[in-house]
Design a protein around this motif. Sequence first.
Motif, short mmCIF file in Angstrom:
data_model
loop_
_atom_site.label_atom_id
_atom_site.label_comp_id
_atom_site.label_asym_id
_atom_site.label_seq_id
_atom_site.Cartn_x
_atom_site.Cartn_y
_atom_site.Cartn_z
N LYS A 178 75.51 46.00 4.61
CA LYS A 178 76.27 47.07 4.90
C LYS A 178 76.84 47.13 6.18
O LYS A 178 77.88 47.52 6.49
CB LYS A 178 75.47 48.36 4.70
CG LYS A 178 75.92 49.87 4.80
CD LYS A 178 75.11 50.85 4.53
CE LYS A 178 75.79 52.10 4.60
NZ LYS A 178 74.83 53.48 4.41
N ASN A 179 75.97 46.63 7.07
CA ASN A 179 76.61 46.67 8.62
C ASN A 179 77.84 45.58 8.73
O ASN A 179 78.72 45.97 9.56
CB ASN A 179 75.71 46.26 9.67
CG ASN A 179 74.51 47.43 9.63
OD1 ASN A 179 74.55 48.49 9.25
ND2 ASN A 179 73.19 47.23 10.09
N LEU A 212 77.25 35.40 23.36
CA LEU A 212 76.12 36.11 23.07
C LEU A 212 74.54 35.54 23.02
O LEU A 212 73.76 35.80 23.87
CB LEU A 212 76.40 37.10 22.18
CG LEU A 212 75.31 38.45 21.85
CD1 LEU A 212 75.40 39.35 22.83
CD2 LEU A 212 75.26 38.80 20.53
N LEU A 213 74.79 34.67 22.13
CA LEU A 213 73.22 34.13 21.83
C LEU A 213 72.80 33.35 23.29
O LEU A 213 71.70 33.29 23.34
CB LEU A 213 73.48 32.89 20.67
CG LEU A 213 73.97 33.58 19.41
CD1 LEU A 213 73.75 32.58 18.30
CD2 LEU A 213 72.94 34.62 18.94
N LEU A 214 73.64 32.50 23.85
CA LEU A 214 73.26 32.08 25.28
C LEU A 214 72.92 33.11 26.37
O LEU A 214 71.65 33.04 27.08
CB LEU A 214 74.51 31.25 25.77
CG LEU A 214 74.11 30.72 27.02
CD1 LEU A 214 72.94 29.71 26.88
CD2 LEU A 214 75.23 29.86 27.82
N LYS A 215 73.73 34.35 26.35
CA LYS A 215 73.19 35.24 27.09
C LYS A 215 71.89 35.98 26.73
O LYS A 215 71.25 36.41 27.68
CB LYS A 215 74.62 36.42 27.16
CG LYS A 215 74.27 37.77 27.80
CD LYS A 215 75.27 38.69 27.74
CE LYS A 215 75.06 39.93 28.31
NZ LYS A 215 76.04 41.00 28.07
N LYS A 216 71.68 36.05 25.41
CA LYS A 216 70.12 36.57 25.15
C LYS A 216 69.28 35.59 24.85
O LYS A 216 67.97 36.09 24.63
CB LYS A 216 70.53 37.45 23.69
CG LYS A 216 71.37 38.55 23.80
CD LYS A 216 71.11 39.63 24.64
CE LYS A 216 72.15 41.03 24.53
NZ LYS A 216 71.64 42.08 25.33
N ILE A 224 75.35 40.48 15.21
CA ILE A 224 75.17 38.91 15.53
C ILE A 224 73.93 38.63 15.85
O ILE A 224 73.20 37.65 15.32
CB ILE A 224 75.80 38.32 16.93
CG1 ILE A 224 77.50 38.51 16.87
CG2 ILE A 224 75.66 37.16 17.19
CD1 ILE A 224 78.14 38.23 18.13
N LEU A 225 72.93 39.16 16.40
CA LEU A 225 71.40 38.97 16.53
C LEU A 225 70.80 39.08 15.31
O LEU A 225 70.01 38.43 14.93
CB LEU A 225 71.02 39.75 17.76
CG LEU A 225 71.48 39.72 19.01
CD1 LEU A 225 70.80 40.52 19.95
CD2 LEU A 225 71.08 38.18 19.46
N ASP A 226 71.26 40.09 14.50
CA ASP A 226 70.68 40.30 13.28
C ASP A 226 71.05 39.17 12.37
O ASP A 226 70.20 38.64 11.37
CB ASP A 226 71.16 41.66 12.59
CG ASP A 226 70.20 42.91 13.36
OD1 ASP A 226 69.48 42.67 13.84
OD2 ASP A 226 70.87 43.84 13.08
N LEU A 227 72.25 38.63 12.30
CA LEU A 227 72.68 37.54 11.49
C LEU A 227 71.65 36.21 11.94
O LEU A 227 71.40 35.43 11.07
CB LEU A 227 74.18 37.29 11.60
CG LEU A 227 74.97 38.02 11.02
CD1 LEU A 227 76.55 37.94 11.58
CD2 LEU A 227 75.04 38.10 9.44
N LYS A 284 78.49 45.36 17.54
CA LYS A 284 78.86 43.86 17.03
C LYS A 284 77.57 43.07 17.64
O LYS A 284 77.40 41.83 17.03
CB LYS A 284 80.13 43.83 17.83
CG LYS A 284 81.33 44.28 17.02
CD LYS A 284 82.57 43.98 17.42
CE LYS A 284 82.86 42.51 17.22
NZ LYS A 284 84.25 42.32 17.60
N GLU A 285 77.32 43.21 18.85
CA GLU A 285 76.00 42.36 19.26
C GLU A 285 74.90 42.18 18.52
O GLU A 285 74.42 41.29 18.17
CB GLU A 285 75.60 42.73 20.84
CG GLU A 285 77.14 42.44 21.84
CD GLU A 285 76.89 42.96 23.34
OE1 GLU A 285 77.20 42.33 24.14
OE2 GLU A 285 76.02 44.06 23.57
#
Length: 205
Positions: A47-48, A176-180, A8-11, A4-5
């Motif tokens: 697909k994901n 997640l985006l802030l964390k990364k 999000i990063l791929d999106l 799932k993480e």
Amino acid sequence: MTKKEKLILDLLKNKCIKFGTFTLKSGITSPVYIDIRKLVSFPKLMKNCAAAYWAIVKKLKFDRLAGVPYAALPTASVMSVIYNVPMVYTRKEQQAHGITKLVQGEYKKGERVVIIDDIITTGASKFMVIEPLEKSGVKVKDVVILIDREQGGKEKLAAKGYKLHAVFLMTEVLDLLLKKRKITKEKYQEVVDYINKSRAKLKDK
């Protein structure tokens, strides 16, 4: 990193999640925009996403999927093929020739249909899809989306007896985006404040 993480990063990487100033379909101005229509250009990502939807859908009671034109129709079609589930979809306009049905595909009255869409803001567009489906004789109880913008749509659906299921909450995406370190603390706070303001307006109504 979880699936799932990574999703999000791929999106974000493929610009399906954008930050700036945008006017949504509802007329609301937003500092974040979710553009799921771009998935058609990234087959693996689509697909994901379909797999992430399916993790929710497979737990529901249903007979068919209903893809919402136009953003979610490709993903719903991928789900239909991969998981061997029949699908229908509603037309945005009624054709003047041939079979003049707003609901396309085979179905039987009384069947239960799960709506597949990309996002939800106020929820208004969901009722525009639910109405022709129910008028055709099928039952709608569940709506499955990729991202809940957390701006009142879930509550409005619930008030009418429909249940919303989301792969992600907008705040979950932001965290997640802030964390990364994909967004700044300032941008994070700007969007969070925007969401909280929308929630406050909902409570005041």
